[in-house]
Motif scaffolding. Structure first.
Motif, PDB file in Angstrom:
ATOM      1  N   CYS A  83      23.280  -5.296 -11.588  1.00  9.89           N
ATOM      2  CA  CYS A  83      22.137  -4.468 -11.186  1.00  9.89           C
ATOM      3  C   CYS A  83      22.236  -3.051 -11.735  1.00  9.89           C
ATOM      4  CB  CYS A  83      22.061  -4.405  -9.656  1.00  9.89           C
ATOM      5  SG  CYS A  83      21.870  -6.005  -8.869  1.00  9.89           S
ATOM      6  N   GLY A  84      23.408  -2.665 -12.189  1.00  9.37           N
ATOM      7  CA  GLY A  84      23.598  -1.319 -12.712  1.00  9.37           C
ATOM      8  C   GLY A  84      25.077  -1.043 -12.891  1.00  9.37           C
ATOM      9  N   ILE A  85      25.375  -0.023 -13.667  1.00  8.37           N
ATOM     10  CA  ILE A  85      26.755   0.380 -13.895  1.00  8.37           C
ATOM     11  C   ILE A  85      26.998   1.720 -13.205  1.00  8.37           C
ATOM     12  CG2 ILE A  85      28.489   0.999 -15.619  1.00  8.37           C
ATOM     13  CD1 ILE A  85      26.983  -0.733 -17.621  1.00  8.37           C
ATOM     14  N   ILE A  86      28.002   1.766 -12.358  1.00  4.47           N
ATOM     15  CA  ILE A  86      28.367   2.990 -11.655  1.00  4.47           C
ATOM     16  C   ILE A  86      29.669   3.504 -12.258  1.00  4.47           C
ATOM     17  CG2 ILE A  86      28.832   4.023  -9.411  1.00  4.47           C
ATOM     18  CD1 ILE A  86      27.469   1.565  -8.169  1.00  4.47           C
ATOM     19  N   GLN A  87      29.686   4.778 -12.642  1.00  5.27           N
ATOM     20  CA  GLN A  87      30.843   5.353 -13.323  1.00  5.27           C
ATOM     21  C   GLN A  87      31.389   6.564 -12.552  1.00  5.27           C
ATOM     22  OE1 GLN A  87      28.915   6.129 -17.121  1.00  5.27           O
ATOM     23  NE2 GLN A  87      29.945   4.364 -18.033  1.00  5.27           N
ATOM     24  N   PRO A  88      32.202   6.330 -11.526  1.00  6.04           N
ATOM     25  CA  PRO A  88      32.793   7.459 -10.799  1.00  6.04           C
ATOM     26  C   PRO A  88      33.804   8.195 -11.672  1.00  6.04           C
ATOM     27  CG  PRO A  88      33.754   5.397 -10.070  1.00  6.04           C
ATOM     28  CD  PRO A  88      32.629   5.029 -10.985  1.00  6.04           C
ATOM     29  N   CYS A  89      33.873   9.506 -11.483  1.00  2.65           N
ATOM     30  CA  CYS A  89      34.798  10.340 -12.257  1.00  2.65           C
ATOM     31  C   CYS A  89      35.925  10.905 -11.406  1.00  2.65           C
ATOM     32  CB  CYS A  89      34.036  11.481 -12.932  1.00  2.65           C
ATOM     33  SG  CYS A  89      32.871  10.932 -14.197  1.00  2.65           S
ATOM     34  N   SER A  90      35.959  10.575 -10.135  1.00  2.00           N
ATOM     35  CA  SER A  90      37.010  11.072  -9.252  1.00  2.00           C
ATOM     36  C   SER A  90      37.229  10.067  -8.132  1.00  2.00           C
ATOM     37  CB  SER A  90      36.620  12.428  -8.655  1.00  2.00           C
ATOM     38  OG  SER A  90      35.534  12.273  -7.753  1.00  2.00           O
ATOM     39  N   VAL A  91      38.336  10.224  -7.446  1.00  2.00           N
ATOM     40  CA  VAL A  91      38.629   9.353  -6.309  1.00  2.00           C
ATOM     41  C   VAL A  91      37.581   9.534  -5.216  1.00  2.00           C
ATOM     42  CG1 VAL A  91      40.312   8.840  -4.499  1.00  2.00           C
ATOM     43  CG2 VAL A  91      41.095   9.362  -6.814  1.00  2.00           C
ATOM     44  N   ALA A 103      53.222   8.259 -14.098  1.00  2.00           N
ATOM     45  CA  ALA A 103      52.063   8.008 -13.239  1.00  2.00           C
ATOM     46  C   ALA A 103      50.795   8.177 -14.057  1.00  2.00           C
ATOM     47  CB  ALA A 103      52.063   8.962 -12.048  1.00  2.00           C
ATOM     48  N   CYS A 104      49.787   7.410 -13.721  1.00  2.00           N
ATOM     49  CA  CYS A 104      48.510   7.498 -14.435  1.00  2.00           C
ATOM     50  C   CYS A 104      47.411   6.922 -13.568  1.00  2.00           C
ATOM     51  CB  CYS A 104      48.570   6.746 -15.764  1.00  2.00           C
ATOM     52  SG  CYS A 104      48.765   4.964 -15.581  1.00  2.00           S
ATOM     53  N   GLU A 105      46.168   7.207 -13.966  1.00  2.00           N
ATOM     54  CA  GLU A 105      45.018   6.592 -13.290  1.00  2.00           C
ATOM     55  C   GLU A 105      44.717   5.237 -13.903  1.00  2.00           C
ATOM     56  OE1 GLU A 105      42.330  10.166 -11.505  1.00  2.00           O
ATOM     57  OE2 GLU A 105      42.143   9.856 -13.678  1.00  2.00           O
ATOM     58  N   ALA A 106      43.933   4.461 -13.182  1.00  2.00           N
ATOM     59  CA  ALA A 106      43.699   3.073 -13.571  1.00  2.00           C
ATOM     60  C   ALA A 106      42.924   2.930 -14.872  1.00  2.00           C
ATOM     61  CB  ALA A 106      42.959   2.339 -12.447  1.00  2.00           C
ATOM     62  N   ILE A 157      41.878   1.781  -3.208  1.00  2.00           N
ATOM     63  CA  ILE A 157      40.740   1.930  -2.298  1.00  2.00           C
ATOM     64  C   ILE A 157      40.296   0.528  -1.903  1.00  2.00           C
ATOM     65  CG2 ILE A 157      38.334   2.639  -2.068  1.00  2.00           C
ATOM     66  CD1 ILE A 157      38.949   5.043  -3.747  1.00  2.00           C
ATOM     67  N   THR A 158      40.340   0.261  -0.623  1.00  2.00           N
ATOM     68  CA  THR A 158      40.009  -1.071  -0.115  1.00  2.00           C
ATOM     69  C   THR A 158      38.509  -1.215   0.088  1.00  2.00           C
ATOM     70  OG1 THR A 158      40.110  -0.466   2.225  1.00  2.00           O
ATOM     71  CG2 THR A 158      42.204  -1.011   1.130  1.00  2.00           C
ATOM     72  N   GLY A 159      38.094  -2.414   0.479  1.00  2.00           N
ATOM     73  CA  GLY A 159      36.692  -2.657   0.784  1.00  2.00           C
ATOM     74  C   GLY A 159      36.205  -1.878   1.975  1.00  2.00           C
ATOM     75  N   ASN A 160      37.144  -1.394   2.797  1.00  2.00           N
ATOM     76  CA  ASN A 160      36.802  -0.518   3.925  1.00  2.00           C
ATOM     77  C   ASN A 160      36.701   0.939   3.506  1.00  2.00           C
ATOM     78  OD1 ASN A 160      36.934  -2.660   5.825  1.00  2.00           O
ATOM     79  ND2 ASN A 160      39.166  -2.489   5.861  1.00  2.00           N
ATOM     80  N   SER A 161      36.863   1.205   2.207  1.00  2.00           N
ATOM     81  CA  SER A 161      36.883   2.543   1.604  1.00  2.00           C
ATOM     82  C   SER A 161      38.096   3.359   2.052  1.00  2.00           C
ATOM     83  CB  SER A 161      35.582   3.321   1.858  1.00  2.00           C
ATOM     84  OG  SER A 161      35.503   3.808   3.175  1.00  2.00           O
ATOM     85  N   GLU A 162      39.131   2.693   2.536  1.00  2.00           N
ATOM     86  CA  GLU A 162      40.380   3.376   2.865  1.00  2.00           C
ATOM     87  C   GLU A 162      41.148   3.666   1.575  1.00  2.00           C
ATOM     88  OE1 GLU A 162      42.441   1.992   6.767  1.00  2.00           O
ATOM     89  OE2 GLU A 162      41.685   0.196   5.773  1.00  2.00           O
ATOM     90  N   TYR A 163      41.781   4.835   1.539  1.00  2.00           N
ATOM     91  CA  TYR A 163      42.639   5.200   0.418  1.00  2.00           C
ATOM     92  C   TYR A 163      44.084   4.964   0.860  1.00  2.00           C
ATOM     93  CZ  TYR A 163      44.655   7.967  -3.395  1.00  2.00           C
ATOM     94  OH  TYR A 163      45.370   8.383  -4.488  1.00  2.00           O
ATOM     95  N   ILE A 164      44.760   4.009   0.226  1.00  2.00           N
ATOM     96  CA  ILE A 164      46.087   3.590   0.686  1.00  2.00           C
ATOM     97  C   ILE A 164      47.070   3.602  -0.478  1.00  2.00           C
ATOM     98  CG2 ILE A 164      47.427   1.701   1.688  1.00  2.00           C
ATOM     99  CD1 ILE A 164      44.920   0.772   3.126  1.00  2.00           C
ATOM    100  N   LYS A 165      48.217   4.217  -0.266  1.00  2.00           N
ATOM    101  CA  LYS A 165      49.326   4.113  -1.219  1.00  2.00           C
ATOM    102  C   LYS A 165      50.233   2.998  -0.749  1.00  2.00           C
ATOM    103  CE  LYS A 165      51.304   7.737  -3.069  1.00  2.00           C
ATOM    104  NZ  LYS A 165      51.239   7.439  -4.535  1.00  2.00           N
ATOM    105  N   CYS A 166      50.581   2.114  -1.660  1.00  2.00           N
ATOM    106  CA  CYS A 166      51.440   1.015  -1.244  1.00  2.00           C
ATOM    107  C   CYS A 166      52.483   0.698  -2.306  1.00  2.00           C
ATOM    108  CB  CYS A 166      50.615  -0.229  -0.904  1.00  2.00           C
ATOM    109  SG  CYS A 166      49.588  -0.847  -2.230  1.00  2.00           S
ATOM    110  N   SER A 167      53.529   0.010  -1.861  1.00  2.00           N
ATOM    111  CA  SER A 167      54.655  -0.354  -2.717  1.00  2.00           C
ATOM    112  C   SER A 167      55.294  -1.604  -2.118  1.00  2.00           C
ATOM    113  CB  SER A 167      55.657   0.796  -2.780  1.00  2.00           C
ATOM    114  OG  SER A 167      56.243   1.012  -1.509  1.00  2.00           O
ATOM    115  N   ARG A 168      56.470  -1.949  -2.612  1.00  2.00           N
ATOM    116  CA  ARG A 168      57.150  -3.120  -2.065  1.00  2.00           C
ATOM    117  C   ARG A 168      57.580  -2.912  -0.612  1.00  2.00           C
ATOM    118  NH1 ARG A 168      58.181  -6.844  -5.909  1.00  2.00           N
ATOM    119  NH2 ARG A 168      58.097  -6.155  -8.080  1.00  2.00           N
TER     120      ARG A 168
END
Length: 456
Positions: free
Chosen positions: A45-53, A110-113, A171-182
């Motif tokens: 339906c469209g392309i969304i291009q966010p530039c920040s978290v 470290a880098c962005e996706a 960023i989850t489907g709940n729009s939570e920002y989560i850092k995770c690891s093992r």
């Protein structure tokens, strides 16, 4: 849906001072209606291009509130529609492309996706380091590869790329920002790495690096026996003397023979190994490296800088673009199998493949320890990633698709586990079969972090 599109654009752009780029016109969004496979067409339906978290979270929150679907996309190098939206929005993360300072003590970066692997290489190589595993195509985004796995010539030691990830921000489907690891939110870490973006969007990550040497010597070996070829790969895969290992299948001596279904072309298969040894001043001794191997001929030895070696596949991609093969279909099949099983079924598979698919099919040994829990491999030793990667298949070539579908089923019936970026077959993919007794775990994580299923 038209109202929702306009409402989405207005809502997001009114919520953020900088404004989120939302592309709606048909000509501009057509590129996101398929992927590199060019076999599955969507209806974005469209392309969304966010530039920040912050922009990304706003988009996800709005989609969650209004039950809109989002399909995360980097460069779109999947082959079965994994990055193609169906009646939803394409969430393109290529603008989130920062590469941060390298930590020489921890050997991490470290880098962005949205950063590309070639950008990571450009930053690390000057420090005498590289990611532990690099994909063959460095044009891919980091997040895109982490959502599928990542296989390279050093995988015999380090496994897939996702086995070498310190942490990820999601960023989850709940729009939570989560850092995770093992150790921090490990269930989400395990579900997102290799998870096709279905439980959360990778925002940024920290990757483990390895120290490299300035030069690399590559030995190109030819085999006329599949058993000897497989034996030597397993042997070399456990050797600390070498750094890089790749196996290839090459066709030769084509002819025509009688079969139950009539006359058909056939080929005789040969097998190759590329063995790479990095060095600084003291060159590797050929007799030490190749001692005890069962090859029939050493066909080439090459020395080059390691910084050049990482781009060794670029000529293949350039050729595909120049010849038009890039715009053809790419029903690539990648599957994890044990060496024993692969040796048993490979002759039949190679005999089935149409000559139009070319040769150069690959078998790369992959260390199978230290994997995220939901990245599936057969529960056996000596795992290989077997890949059929034709440069291009004509759209009208339905015979090749039919044969590849049979090959896909053979691999699955033999206990193989598909690498999820490739062409997954003509019918709906069987996720229960893929995850096996871990399927319920995957469902539970999905329900927890994307309860509205906005990521599909």
């Amino acid at each position: 849906m038209t109202f929702s599109i306009q409402n989405l654009k207005s809502k997001i752009q009114n919520s953020i001072d900088s404004g989120v780029n939302v592309i709606l016109d048909c000509s501009s969004i057509s590129s996101a209606c398929t992927d590199f496979g060019n076999l599955v067409r969507g209806n974005t339906c469209g392309i969304i291009q966010p530039c920040s978290v912050e922009e990304l979270r706003t988009v996800v929150q709005f989609a969650n509130d209004h039950h809109l679907q989002l399909k995360t996309r980097g460069k779109g190098y999947t082959q079965s529609g994994q990055s193609v939206a169906q009646e939803g929005f394409t969430l393109e993360v290529t603008q989130l492309n920062q590469v941060y300072e390298l930590d020489t003590t921890a050997k991490t970066i470290a880098c962005e996706a949205g950063a590309k692997w070639q950008d990571i290489v450009a930053t690390t190589i000057s420090h005498g380091m590289l990611p532990r595993v690099l994909p063959l195509n460095l044009e891919q985004t980091v997040g895109g590869l982490l959502s599928t796995g990542g296989i390279g010539s050093t995988s015999k030691t380090y496994g897939p790329v996702i086995a070498n990830v310190v942490d990820i921000d999601i960023i989850t489907g709940n729009s939570e920002y989560i850092k995770c690891s093992r150790t921090q939110k490990p269930e989400l870490y395990d579900a997102v790495l290799g998870g096709l973006g279905r439980c959360g969007i990778i925002v940024s990550t920290t990757l483990e690096l390895r120290t490299i040497k300035q030069y690399i010597r590559t030995f190109h070996l030819l085999y006329d026996s599949l058993d000897a070829w497989m034996h030597d790969q397993v042997l070399l895969g456990k050797s600390n003397q070498i750094d890089h290992l790749e196996g290839f299948c090459w066709s030769s001596a084509k002819g025509i023979r009688n079969t139950p279904s009539g006359k058909r072309f056939f080929t005789h298969w040969l097998y190759g190994l590329q063995i790479g040894v990095e060095y600084s001043i003291i060159e590797p001794c050929l007799t030490d490296i190749l001692k005890g191997l069962n090859y029939c001929k050493l066909i080439h030895t090459e020395d080059e800088e390691t910084a050049s070696h990482v781009f060794r596949y670029q000529p293949r991609f350039d050729m595909m673009r120049e010849t038009g093969a890039w715009n053809q279909t790419h029903p690539w099949i990648d599957c994890f199998m044990s060496a024993k099983t692969l040796a048993e079924i490979m002759p039949e598979i190679l005999d089935m493949l149409p000559l139009s698919l070319g040769d150069g099919h690959r078998a790369i040994m992959v260390a199978s320890d230290n994997l995220p829990y939901l990245f599936m491999m057969p529960p056996e030793d000596d795992i290989f990633c077997f890949a059929i990667l034709p440069v291009g298949v004509a759209t009208h070539d339905t015979n090749s698709l039919d044969v590849l579908e049979k090959v896909n089923q053979m691999l699955l019936n033999a206990g193989g586990k598909r690498y999820l970026s490739g062409w997954l077959g003509k019918s709906d993919f069987n996720w229960k079969q893929h995850y096996g007794n871990r399927y319920d775990t995957w469902v539970t994580v999905k329900q927890q972090y994307d309860p509205e299923c906005i990521f599909g």
